[in-house]
Motif scaffolding. Structure first.
Motif, PDB file in Angstrom:
ATOM      1  N   PHE A 121       7.587  95.142  14.189  1.00 23.16           N
ATOM      2  CA  PHE A 121       6.756  94.237  14.986  1.00 23.16           C
ATOM      3  C   PHE A 121       5.330  94.766  15.092  1.00 23.16           C
ATOM      4  CE2 PHE A 121      10.997  93.135  16.691  1.00 23.16           C
ATOM      5  CZ  PHE A 121      10.948  91.757  16.517  1.00 23.16           C
ATOM      6  N   LEU A 122       5.210  96.082  15.255  1.00 23.79           N
ATOM      7  CA  LEU A 122       3.885  96.680  15.396  1.00 23.79           C
ATOM      8  C   LEU A 122       3.064  96.508  14.131  1.00 23.79           C
ATOM      9  CD1 LEU A 122       2.050  98.415  17.277  1.00 23.79           C
ATOM     10  CD2 LEU A 122       2.994 100.423  16.119  1.00 23.79           C
ATOM     11  N   LEU A 123       3.724  96.518  12.978  1.00 25.38           N
ATOM     12  CA  LEU A 123       3.031  96.445  11.700  1.00 25.38           C
ATOM     13  C   LEU A 123       2.813  95.010  11.224  1.00 25.38           C
ATOM     14  CD1 LEU A 123       4.867  99.364   9.848  1.00 25.38           C
ATOM     15  CD2 LEU A 123       2.707  99.437  11.111  1.00 25.38           C
ATOM     16  N   ARG A 124       3.317  94.046  11.997  1.00 24.98           N
ATOM     17  CA  ARG A 124       3.162  92.645  11.616  1.00 24.98           C
ATOM     18  C   ARG A 124       2.158  91.959  12.541  1.00 24.98           C
ATOM     19  NH1 ARG A 124       7.752  88.746  13.427  1.00 24.98           N
ATOM     20  NH2 ARG A 124       6.394  88.856  15.255  1.00 24.98           N
ATOM     21  N   GLY A 125       1.403  91.034  12.021  1.00 21.29           N
ATOM     22  CA  GLY A 125       0.481  90.282  12.856  1.00 21.29           C
ATOM     23  C   GLY A 125       1.210  89.275  13.732  1.00 21.29           C
ATOM     24  N   SER A 126       0.508  88.714  14.708  1.00 22.70           N
ATOM     25  CA  SER A 126       1.105  87.747  15.622  1.00 22.70           C
ATOM     26  C   SER A 126       1.306  86.403  14.928  1.00 22.70           C
ATOM     27  CB  SER A 126       0.226  87.559  16.857  1.00 22.70           C
ATOM     28  OG  SER A 126       0.131  88.773  17.583  1.00 22.70           O
ATOM     29  N   ILE A 127       2.365  85.700  15.362  1.00 21.01           N
ATOM     30  CA  ILE A 127       2.651  84.349  14.893  1.00 21.01           C
ATOM     31  C   ILE A 127       2.379  83.409  16.061  1.00 21.01           C
ATOM     32  CG2 ILE A 127       4.429  82.800  13.992  1.00 21.01           C
ATOM     33  CD1 ILE A 127       5.838  85.275  12.872  1.00 21.01           C
ATOM     34  N   VAL A 128       1.421  82.529  15.931  1.00 16.13           N
ATOM     35  CA  VAL A 128       0.968  81.763  17.092  1.00 16.13           C
ATOM     36  C   VAL A 128       1.443  80.312  17.077  1.00 16.13           C
ATOM     37  CG1 VAL A 128      -1.059  83.190  17.477  1.00 16.13           C
ATOM     38  CG2 VAL A 128      -1.215  81.271  15.887  1.00 16.13           C
ATOM     39  N   ASP A 129       1.802  79.754  15.949  1.00 16.76           N
ATOM     40  CA  ASP A 129       2.174  78.344  15.863  1.00 16.76           C
ATOM     41  C   ASP A 129       3.667  78.192  16.143  1.00 16.76           C
ATOM     42  OD1 ASP A 129       2.177  75.646  15.460  1.00 16.76           O
ATOM     43  OD2 ASP A 129       2.183  75.781  13.278  1.00 16.76           O
ATOM     44  N   THR A 130       4.042  78.127  17.426  1.00 10.57           N
ATOM     45  CA  THR A 130       5.454  78.071  17.796  1.00 10.57           C
ATOM     46  C   THR A 130       5.848  76.766  18.470  1.00 10.57           C
ATOM     47  OG1 THR A 130       5.033  79.072  19.953  1.00 10.57           O
ATOM     48  CG2 THR A 130       5.513  80.559  18.116  1.00 10.57           C
ATOM     49  N   ASN A 131       4.905  75.939  18.888  1.00  8.64           N
ATOM     50  CA  ASN A 131       5.159  74.674  19.588  1.00  8.64           C
ATOM     51  C   ASN A 131       5.794  74.883  20.960  1.00  8.64           C
ATOM     52  OD1 ASN A 131       4.659  71.856  19.175  1.00  8.64           O
ATOM     53  ND2 ASN A 131       6.858  71.512  19.196  1.00  8.64           N
ATOM     54  N   VAL A 132       5.748  76.106  21.463  1.00  3.21           N
ATOM     55  CA  VAL A 132       6.275  76.427  22.800  1.00  3.21           C
ATOM     56  C   VAL A 132       5.141  77.018  23.630  1.00  3.21           C
ATOM     57  CG1 VAL A 132       7.927  77.800  24.113  1.00  3.21           C
ATOM     58  CG2 VAL A 132       8.600  76.809  21.927  1.00  3.21           C
ATOM     59  N   VAL A 133       4.997  76.522  24.859  1.00  2.00           N
ATOM     60  CA  VAL A 133       3.911  76.929  25.745  1.00  2.00           C
ATOM     61  C   VAL A 133       4.496  77.494  27.031  1.00  2.00           C
ATOM     62  CG1 VAL A 133       1.900  76.119  27.057  1.00  2.00           C
ATOM     63  CG2 VAL A 133       2.381  75.169  24.795  1.00  2.00           C
ATOM     64  N   VAL A 134       3.875  78.542  27.548  1.00  2.00           N
ATOM     65  CA  VAL A 134       4.260  79.129  28.839  1.00  2.00           C
ATOM     66  C   VAL A 134       3.239  78.692  29.881  1.00  2.00           C
ATOM     67  CG1 VAL A 134       4.566  81.264  30.128  1.00  2.00           C
ATOM     68  CG2 VAL A 134       5.384  81.101  27.771  1.00  2.00           C
ATOM     69  N   LEU A 135       3.724  78.091  30.959  1.00  2.00           N
ATOM     70  CA  LEU A 135       2.869  77.654  32.046  1.00  2.00           C
ATOM     71  C   LEU A 135       3.185  78.500  33.279  1.00  2.00           C
ATOM     72  CD1 LEU A 135       2.175  73.937  33.039  1.00  2.00           C
ATOM     73  CD2 LEU A 135       2.223  75.773  34.706  1.00  2.00           C
ATOM     74  N   LEU A 136       2.206  79.268  33.733  1.00  2.00           N
ATOM     75  CA  LEU A 136       2.411  80.176  34.858  1.00  2.00           C
ATOM     76  C   LEU A 136       1.840  79.597  36.143  1.00  2.00           C
ATOM     77  CD1 LEU A 136       1.540  83.611  33.195  1.00  2.00           C
ATOM     78  CD2 LEU A 136       3.795  82.614  33.570  1.00  2.00           C
ATOM     79  N   GLU A 137       2.656  79.594  37.165  1.00  2.00           N
ATOM     80  CA  GLU A 137       2.200  79.179  38.490  1.00  2.00           C
ATOM     81  C   GLU A 137       1.582  80.418  39.153  1.00  2.00           C
ATOM     82  OE1 GLU A 137       5.248  75.527  39.376  1.00  2.00           O
ATOM     83  OE2 GLU A 137       5.859  77.513  40.039  1.00  2.00           O
ATOM     84  N   ASP A 138       0.278  80.525  39.062  1.00  2.00           N
ATOM     85  CA  ASP A 138      -0.421  81.730  39.484  1.00  2.00           C
ATOM     86  C   ASP A 138      -0.860  81.647  40.948  1.00  2.00           C
ATOM     87  OD1 ASP A 138      -2.137  79.647  38.315  1.00  2.00           O
ATOM     88  OD2 ASP A 138      -3.763  80.946  38.948  1.00  2.00           O
ATOM     89  N   ARG A 139      -1.165  82.798  41.481  1.00  2.00           N
ATOM     90  CA  ARG A 139      -1.520  82.888  42.900  1.00  2.00           C
ATOM     91  C   ARG A 139      -2.780  82.089  43.228  1.00  2.00           C
ATOM     92  NH1 ARG A 139       0.116  86.212  46.764  1.00  2.00           N
ATOM     93  NH2 ARG A 139       1.195  87.560  45.267  1.00  2.00           N
TER      94      ARG A 139
END
Length: 395
Positions: A47-65
């Motif tokens: 994982f450390l030697l591989r770049g990030s994969i960004v096109d996943t069609n999944v989004v994280v929505l955080l309810e922040d303070r």
């Protein structure tokens, strides 16, 4: 430095015995808990030697303070009227599925009806539960453990597209999560229900199969939004069409402490290399994206791992002995790079990982040491010009 040379037969015997011992050590570390440290590192390093994969069609929505304070919410979870408002906005933005990493077990008259109506209008909202384990003792004897799933309230459950447990299991001492949990005690997890609802599960996939999470990058690897961006207040705006067709996982920001006080930060393969812990909702979203994309990881079968360990131990020893002490370091470096390349290819291209650091960090150094202690010595020829005494006297 080398052991005293007492003939070719003894040298061959040393190679055989030493090589067999190295292979036994390698197999023992591969098949027993003694090699768990090497196994987890073998999983993490690619994982450390591989770049990030960004096109996943999944989004994280955080309810922040900050967003909750702006809405007048004093505690977490926020009122269900806020959750209803959020679901309405996600419906308007075209979100394909909404998954709540929040429990709605207790009834809240008035709020439940508003929230249930928003859930029904959206049509694709997955709710959650968690297993609650209780122990029933019999007198002074320890009792049996019972796990019970407490579902969301009736009005929410009947209007949702489904509900299932949120499971982040198989953690190590540092809260590291590597294995995916898609079913527990006969009940399919929320991430499995979400992938089913999305219609993207591979044909024949079973929820009880062993799967390992294929992390897409160091947190935050997945697209991450704040509550204020979706509700569009305080000048924060969502890019037009950003959520259309996306799967949205709704959870709380690490800055917000849940009422239970439970820890919701987990280590990923990137954490050991200095990156942040990931919120639980992001771990679940990452696992769900694996199911939707069909790119989760599998661990190589143990017999095949043992075969590779044995083949590498014997083959590398033979090669290092043949190269001799002068080229030994060069040969060992080539073997290590070859092993690393094979491990990266298997994990990146075929979704298969194995405990490759046992042959790389244990067998290879031991093979090199044995090749130094018991080298292959050159044959020496002796020519005698003695005329008297005959051949036997000359020898």
């Amino acid at each position: 430095m080398m052991l005293s040379y007492r003939g070719a037969k003894l040298q061959h015997r040393r190679w055989i015995v030493g090589g067999a011992a190295i292979v036994v050590i390698g197999i023992a570390l591969t098949t027993t808990p003694l090699g768990d440290w090497f196994a987890t590192l073998s999983y993490d390093v690619p994982f450390l030697l591989r770049g990030s994969i960004v096109d996943t069609n999944v989004v994280v929505l955080l309810e922040d303070r900050a967003s909750l304070v702006a809405l007048g919410e004093k505690s977490w979870p926020p009122s269900r009227s806020v959750q209803a408002r959020l679901v309405e906005r996600l419906r308007e933005e075209g979100a394909k599925l909404v998954v709540f990493d929040t429990l709605f077990r207790s009834e809240r008259p008035g709020e439940d009806e508003i929230f249930a109506a928003a859930i029904k209008r959206h049509g694709n909202v997955i709710l959650a539960c968690v297993p609650e384990v209780s122990v029933h003792a019999v007198g002074a004897l320890p009792g049996a453990q019972f796990a019970e799933f407490k579902p969301p309230t009736d009005v929410l459950r009947t209007n949702a597209a489904g509900w299932g447990p949120l499971l982040v299991r198989n953690m190590n001492n540092s809260y590291g999560v590597r294995k995916m949990t898609t079913a527990w005690r006969g009940m399919n997890a929320a991430i499995w229900l979400t992938a089913q609802r999305a219609g993207d599960l591979p044909a024949g996939a079973k929820p009880d199969a062993e799967r390992w999470i294929n992390f897409y990058g160091a947190p935050p690897a997945l697209d991450r939004l704040r509550l204020g961006e979706v509700l569009q207040f305080e000048g924060r705006r969502l890019p037009p069409g950003f959520l259309r067709g996306k799967i949205v996982f709704v959870g709380f920001d690490p800055s917000v402490t849940p009422a239970s006080g439970a820890r919701d930060l987990f280590a990923t393969p990137y954490t050991r290399f200095g990156h942040d812990f990931a919120p639980g909702v992001e771990v679940l979203a990452n696992a769900c994206a694996n199911l939707v994309r069909g790119d989760w990881l599998r661990r190589m079968a143990l017999p095949l791992q043992c075969l590779l360990v044995a083949a590498f131990g014997i083959g590398s020893l033979a090669l290092l002995i043949a190269l001799g002490t002068r080229r030994l370091i060069f040969g060992a470096a080539i073997l290590f790079m070859l092993l690393l390349a094979v491990a990266l290819l298997l994990q990146w291209q075929f979704g298969l990982w194995w405990n490759w650091l046992v042959p790389a960090l244990i067998e290879l150094p031991l093979d090199a040491l044995l090749a130094v202690l018991c080298p292959c010595l050159p044959r020496v020829a002796f020519i005698s010009y003695r005329r008297e005494g005959g051949e036997s006297f000359a020898l």
